[in-house]
Design an enzyme around this catalytic site. Structure first.
Site, PDB file in Angstrom:
ATOM      1  N   ASP A  34      -1.249   7.172   6.464  1.00  0.00           N
ATOM      2  CA  ASP A  34      -2.360   6.322   6.045  1.00  0.00           C
ATOM      3  C   ASP A  34      -2.586   5.301   7.158  1.00  0.00           C
ATOM      4  OD1 ASP A  34      -4.096   4.466   5.031  1.00  0.00           O
ATOM      5  OD2 ASP A  34      -2.913   4.000   3.246  1.00  0.00           O
ATOM      6  N   TRP A  52       0.812  -1.223   0.000  1.00  0.00           N
ATOM      7  CA  TRP A  52       0.000   0.000   0.000  1.00  0.00           C
ATOM      8  C   TRP A  52       0.841   1.268   0.000  1.00  0.00           C
ATOM      9  CZ3 TRP A  52      -4.441  -0.209  -2.059  1.00  0.00           C
ATOM     10  CH2 TRP A  52      -5.179  -1.395  -2.000  1.00  0.00           C
ATOM     11  N   LYS A 101     -12.355  -1.337   7.342  1.00  0.00           N
ATOM     12  CA  LYS A 101     -11.471  -2.119   8.214  1.00  0.00           C
ATOM     13  C   LYS A 101     -12.110  -2.056   9.609  1.00  0.00           C
ATOM     14  CE  LYS A 101      -8.431  -2.309   4.800  1.00  0.00           C
ATOM     15  NZ  LYS A 101      -8.397  -3.452   3.892  1.00  0.00           N
TER      16      LYS A 101
END
Lengths: 399, 399
Positions: B204, B134, B228
């Site tokens: 992030d 990511w 999430k």
């Protein structure tokens, strides 16, 4: 009227009478079974879709979990996206030259993605129609990316009408031509598709997409955000022709690049699973229960006709905003004789179970939105209420 | 263990035994009451939140309609957004210097909005850590907007560890410093907050936001997409400090301008009402039922400890991907001795009601995601299954 009967059945509307507890005018007995939602958006969704959605929250048939526990990379969700796309293709009889994308960000992000794609690097201006609140918003965003030529502007006349084809003088070299098919705030709707055969045609159909059939073939790009007729807020459909994908500039942010979304079949990143699932159910309902867009249009025409008739027969007590030839089937906008009377109208309407009738904050007045899922019974209840209200107040000092 | 007991209660877990019909090893009786969801995302949400969401689909208490019939401009929805914000502020003890925004577009749009805001017009490079899948994606998007200096790169070592503070040599003039607090694909998590006091710190936190307390004060901007720990897919939280809002370049597309969203209290355009509503319920659950982020972290630590212990005690049958000091509490990534054995593991796990265990498509292997809503009972069931599977296959020819 077969369509209307079918519509009643599929909405499980019963025809019990409602009694307005605030009044007892025995001449008026409009039908009502539940509160009715005339909101401009998020607006009403079909009752059977809501019921299936509710069940799916805890348990999706054949899956170990409910809707909110399933990965966007699952086979199940790929099938959901594929069915939503297939339903839209079938409803519109869409050619393979178009991709159907499900994106985030609403119409507002499309206001920017369109000119980022087609205007930022173009030597020519884009042509826009300024027909109301939303087309103005689109123009503001387009101007950040390049020159915009407003081909026709209804502002000076109070956004009450739309241009006739003869009033539009296109530049065949324009970057593209953009218009809004239905202005929700002012209640204006095109009943033809303006444009020029040599100019890329782009349309914001957010508020009338899937409310009637239309021929997609003259369009380069069409977008429609929810929640109007399509599904719940949080998803936007973009229908984009293959030659537009070839024009996307390189090195755009991936999320603003139509090619990335087309290449990944609308699952570039974590997709709004819930909103796309409900959109699939809505398109399935349109296809299977309503029977298609011609049937939907007939129902929508009948609903709008009843309400406009109530306005026109009111001897000026209710005053429609739009010129008759530009009247929207989706959003019926009208005013009363004073803001004070409008407030009374809205309050008494809510007492009668009729919600979401306040006009847009930018215009005031009254707005009844008649999206696909608003039943004929709801419109009938509204018209009954309007007649009662008129008879009570037309000769009072307040009027 | 008081927290665990409370967690069992609030998840309404009963401690009935499950019997794996494929086997009958009487030494192993892991608890199981329902299918368990170990998906990397969209992942599990708390059961009480799902139940309240299901009820709200048809009827929101005190409202005439269900959740999908209420306007984003209603007082009710304004209150929902305000409570979601207030809950996050309380959970994080966030200062008034930060705005809390609810946006669309996911982490992927933030990969672009951050450099569009802070790098496009900066004379200095931005500093990024490349610690896994990511963070690499974030770097690709940042490079479209300006120069990126990768301060540390774990790729050559297979993304198995994270840098120690002494390995990071910041340029105090850098445009900003960006890292990913938890790499879901590789199962790596920072257990401190890297950065330099003179460099804007951007993080992030998509996959560990609200899983543990942290001090927000060193950060200029934090973002976290769902699904999430936060809520359902379709909403992204951005926490942005006031001085960053002042740095936003003029004339950005409105949807990419943090100021527009802050100014409109996250309702710039039609918001994803459903996703924000469920996020509000999740934050309320964290505050009221779990009791806060310290309690949540204790539960998450206990869950991860049990699973890592099962890996470490397996005599090499299960092999953890991450170096021990960089192990994630959220995503436990491991492999077996062969891809064939991993496929068998996944198939038998599903038969035992343990879902979502396949590793990310870019890495393969096994991944168990232990987000907030995954119960200790689920982890215990997984560990029991792993022990059974190991005993059965460790000496077989397939191992």
């Amino acid at each position: 009227m077969e369509n209307l009967a079918a519509f009643h059945t599929l909405h499980q509307v019963d025809l019990a009478f409602f009694v307005n507890t605030a009044v007892a005018d025995q001449r008026l007995t409009p039908t009502k079974t539940a509160p009715h939602n005339f909101s401009g958006g998020p607006g009403a969704l079909p009752q059977p879709v809501l019921e299936e959605t509710q069940r799916a929250i805890m348990q999706v048939p054949g899956q170990p979990f409910g809707l909110l526990g399933i990965s966007h990379r699952s086979t199940w969700f790929r099938d959901v996206v594929d069915e939503a796309e297939a339903n839209i293709r079938e409803l519109l009889q869409l050619s393979d030259r178009y991709s159907v994308l499900f994106l985030q960000g609403g119409g507002s992000l499309q206001f920017s993605m369109v000119p980022i794609t087609l205007l930022r690097h173009s030597p020519q201006a884009a042509e826009y129609l300024e027909t109301g609140y939303w087309s103005h918003r689109a123009i503001v965003e387009a101007r950040r990316e390049g020159p915009v030529h407003v081909l026709w502007n209804g502002r000076a006349a109070g956004f009450r009408s739309l241009p006739a084809p003869s009033e539009l003088h296109h530049n065949p070299e324009a970057a593209y031509f953009h218009y809004v098919s239905n202005e929700t705030v002012e209640g204006l709707q095109f009943h033809h598709s303006p444009g020029h055969e040599n100019v890329l045609r782009v349309c914001d159909m957010s508020s009338d997409f899937l409310s009637r059939p239309f021929d997609a073939s003259p369009f380069a790009l069409i977008y429609a955000h929810a929640q109007k007729n399509l599904g719940p807020a949080g998803v936007t459909v973009v229908i984009v022709r293959e030659d537009i994908l070839e024009r996307v500039p390189d090195n755009l942010p991936a999320m603003l690049d139509y090619r990335e979304h087309a290449c990944m079949g609308s699952i570039y990143n974590t997709a709004p699973v819930f909103a796309i699932y409900v959109t699939m159910l809505v398109t399935r309902w349109l296809r299977d229960s309503v029977g298609g867009l011609e049937e939907m249009e007939a129902i929508n025409r009948a609903k709008a006709a009843e309400l406009y008739q109530a306005i026109d027969a009111s001897q000026g007590f209710y005053r429609g905003h739009a010129a008759p030839e530009a009247r929207s089937l989706m959003n019926v906008v009208f005013s009363l004789l004073s803001p004070k009377l409008e407030q009374r109208f809205l309050a008494q309407a809510e007492s009668a179970g009729l919600y979401g009738l306040a006009g847009h904050r930018s215009l005031g007045g009254i707005r009844a939105s008649l999206y696909n899922a608003v039943t004929p019974a709801a419109v009938h209840a509204l018209c009954g209420f309007m007649e009662f209200f008129r008879l009570r107040y037309q000769d009072s000092d307040e009027a």
